[in-house]
Design a protein around this motif. Structure first.
Motif, short mmCIF file in Angstrom:
data_model
loop_
_atom_site.label_atom_id
_atom_site.label_comp_id
_atom_site.label_asym_id
_atom_site.label_seq_id
_atom_site.Cartn_x
_atom_site.Cartn_y
_atom_site.Cartn_z
N UNK A 155 9.60 6.65 4.69
CA UNK A 155 9.95 5.24 4.87
C UNK A 155 11.47 5.12 4.94
N UNK A 156 11.94 4.63 6.06
CA UNK A 156 13.36 4.38 6.26
C UNK A 156 13.63 2.93 5.90
N UNK A 157 14.43 2.72 4.85
CA UNK A 157 14.73 1.37 4.37
C UNK A 157 16.14 1.01 4.85
N UNK A 158 16.22 0.02 5.71
CA UNK A 158 17.48 -0.37 6.34
C UNK A 158 17.93 -1.72 5.80
N UNK A 200 20.05 9.74 3.41
CA UNK A 200 20.69 8.43 3.31
C UNK A 200 21.79 8.31 4.36
N UNK A 201 22.11 7.07 4.70
CA UNK A 201 23.15 6.81 5.68
C UNK A 201 23.92 5.57 5.31
N UNK A 202 24.72 5.07 6.25
CA UNK A 202 25.59 3.93 5.98
C UNK A 202 24.80 2.66 5.69
N UNK A 203 23.62 2.54 6.29
CA UNK A 203 22.88 1.28 6.17
C UNK A 203 21.54 1.40 5.47
N UNK A 204 21.23 2.56 4.92
CA UNK A 204 19.94 2.66 4.25
C UNK A 204 19.61 4.05 3.79
N UNK A 205 18.37 4.19 3.33
CA UNK A 205 17.89 5.42 2.73
C UNK A 205 16.51 5.76 3.27
N UNK A 206 16.23 7.05 3.39
CA UNK A 206 14.90 7.50 3.79
C UNK A 206 14.21 8.10 2.57
N UNK A 207 12.99 7.64 2.33
CA UNK A 207 12.20 8.09 1.18
C UNK A 207 10.95 8.83 1.63
N UNK A 208 10.58 9.82 0.86
CA UNK A 208 9.24 10.39 0.98
C UNK A 208 8.32 9.45 0.22
N UNK A 209 7.18 9.12 0.80
CA UNK A 209 6.28 8.15 0.19
C UNK A 209 4.83 8.54 0.42
N UNK A 210 3.95 7.87 -0.29
CA UNK A 210 2.51 8.05 -0.10
C UNK A 210 1.88 6.71 0.22
N UNK A 211 0.78 6.77 0.95
CA UNK A 211 0.08 5.56 1.37
C UNK A 211 -1.33 5.54 0.79
N UNK A 228 0.77 -1.24 0.00
CA UNK A 228 0.00 0.00 0.00
C UNK A 228 0.79 1.28 0.00
N UNK A 229 2.09 1.22 -0.36
CA UNK A 229 2.92 2.42 -0.35
C UNK A 229 3.57 2.64 -1.70
N UNK A 230 3.78 3.92 -2.04
CA UNK A 230 4.48 4.29 -3.27
C UNK A 230 5.62 5.22 -2.91
N UNK A 231 6.85 4.87 -3.33
CA UNK A 231 8.01 5.71 -3.07
C UNK A 231 8.01 6.89 -4.03
N UNK A 232 8.31 8.10 -3.49
CA UNK A 232 8.39 9.30 -4.32
C UNK A 232 9.83 9.66 -4.65
N UNK A 233 10.58 10.09 -3.64
CA UNK A 233 11.99 10.46 -3.84
C UNK A 233 12.72 10.35 -2.51
N UNK A 234 14.05 10.24 -2.59
CA UNK A 234 14.86 10.12 -1.38
C UNK A 234 14.98 11.46 -0.68
#
Length: 308
Positions: free
Chosen positions: A43-46, A23-34, A14-20
């Motif tokens: 959404x923080x993807x680790x 970011x860090x050593x172990x992942x990326x944070x995205x702006x998203x819609x639900x 139920x989520x759509x990623x928009x843009x980052x």
């Protein structure tokens, strides 16, 4: 798993990623819609496969604390999704930038700083009552949920990577955090009350917002530790001349060397609520922030972060 696979996995949930947005050593944070809400989320993807056992324990601890801590001034985690390799932490999207972003535009007034302080102490009072110490309070970890042109400004605590649950009254050796915000007890590697370390860090933040530079600084960890343990911040002249004596006394109380002399979060809230800052500050102009040590600090290539 590449970005396309991530997007497909999230779409199924139920989520759509928009843009980052980070970011860090172990992942990326995205702006998203639900699909379930109209406002955006983050959404923080680790990538758990890149972490050692200790690091995985820290992220699991952070998620546990955030999902159980519902407070208007703590970033909210909506849900956590997992695959074999990745953890997806779905949280509220904070659009206003952190305190450093705001501070680059202009000097903070006493009223603005007091408003931030009230929100921070409200969050800390909640955390401390539940036995949780943040342990890495700093300008970067306080983020606005509102834009500058909106009415009431709302800030929230983020980044609970070092947060931990403690027994009230128990003292520990704390070897994590950021040196410019460390208390004398942490600097000396002495047993400390972790909740009082949080209080000290808020004192550093408030002082910096008013003055435009850290009260204690140096070019090495040892240099910072010496300043923290052996010197006292100044509360005269400059921007302090436009602050009420009560507000100066409150900030000074947060930066007392002895832990026993500092107020707890609840006491600090009461002090701030009793201050009638608004009448005084109606006559105080907004400052265009002048160049200071604080500007150069964030451009330095060295990293003084302590390891846990």
């Amino acid at each position: 798993m590449d970005t396309i696979e991530m997007k497909l996995f999230l779409k199924k949930n139920g989520y759509s990623l928009n843009h980052t947005i980070g970011s860090g050593a172990y992942g990326t944070v995205w702006r998203a819609t639900s699909n379930q809400q109209t406002s955006p989320c983050a959404i923080k993807i680790v990538d758990m496969s890149r972490m050692c056992a200790k690091e995985r324990k820290l992220i699991e601890n952070e998620v546990e604390i955030l999902t159980s801590s519902r407070h208007p001034h703590i970033v909210r985690v909506y849900e956590v999704l997992r695959t074999k390799r990745f953890m997806y932490i779905v949280m509220e999207y904070l659009k206003g930038g952190d305190l450093i972003d705001r501070f680059e535009a202009k000097q903070m007034t006493e009223l603005e700083t007091a408003n931030i302080a009230l929100q921070l102490f409200s969050a800390l009072d909640f955390l401390h009552r539940h036995g949780i110490a943040h342990r890495d309070l700093k300008l970067e970890n306080i983020v606005y949920a509102t834009l500058p042109n909106e009415g009431t400004q709302v800030v929230k605590l983020v980044d609970f990577g070092f947060a931990h649950r403690f027994t009230l009254g128990k003292k520990v050796i704390q070897n994590c955090g950021t040196p410019y915000y460390m208390s004398p007890q942490v600097a000396n590697c002495e047993p400390c009350n972790p909740f009082q370390v949080d209080i000290w860090s808020v004192g550093i933040i408030l002082y910096t917002l008013i003055v435009g530079q850290f009260p204690f600084y140096g070019f090495t960890r040892r240099g910072v530790a010496h300043m923290v343990t052996k010197t006292h911040p100044k509360f005269s002249g400059g921007q302090w001349a436009d602050c009420t004596p009560q507000f100066k006394d409150m900030v000074a109380s947060l930066l007392r060397k002895a832990e026993e002399g500092r107020p707890n979060a609840s006491e600090a809230m009461k002090i701030l609520q009793e201050l009638n800052c608004e009448t005084h500050l109606q006559q105080v102009p907004e400052y265009t922030r002048k160049h200071s040590f604080f500007d150069n600090f964030f451009k330095r290539p060295f990293d003084l972060i302590l390891s846990q």
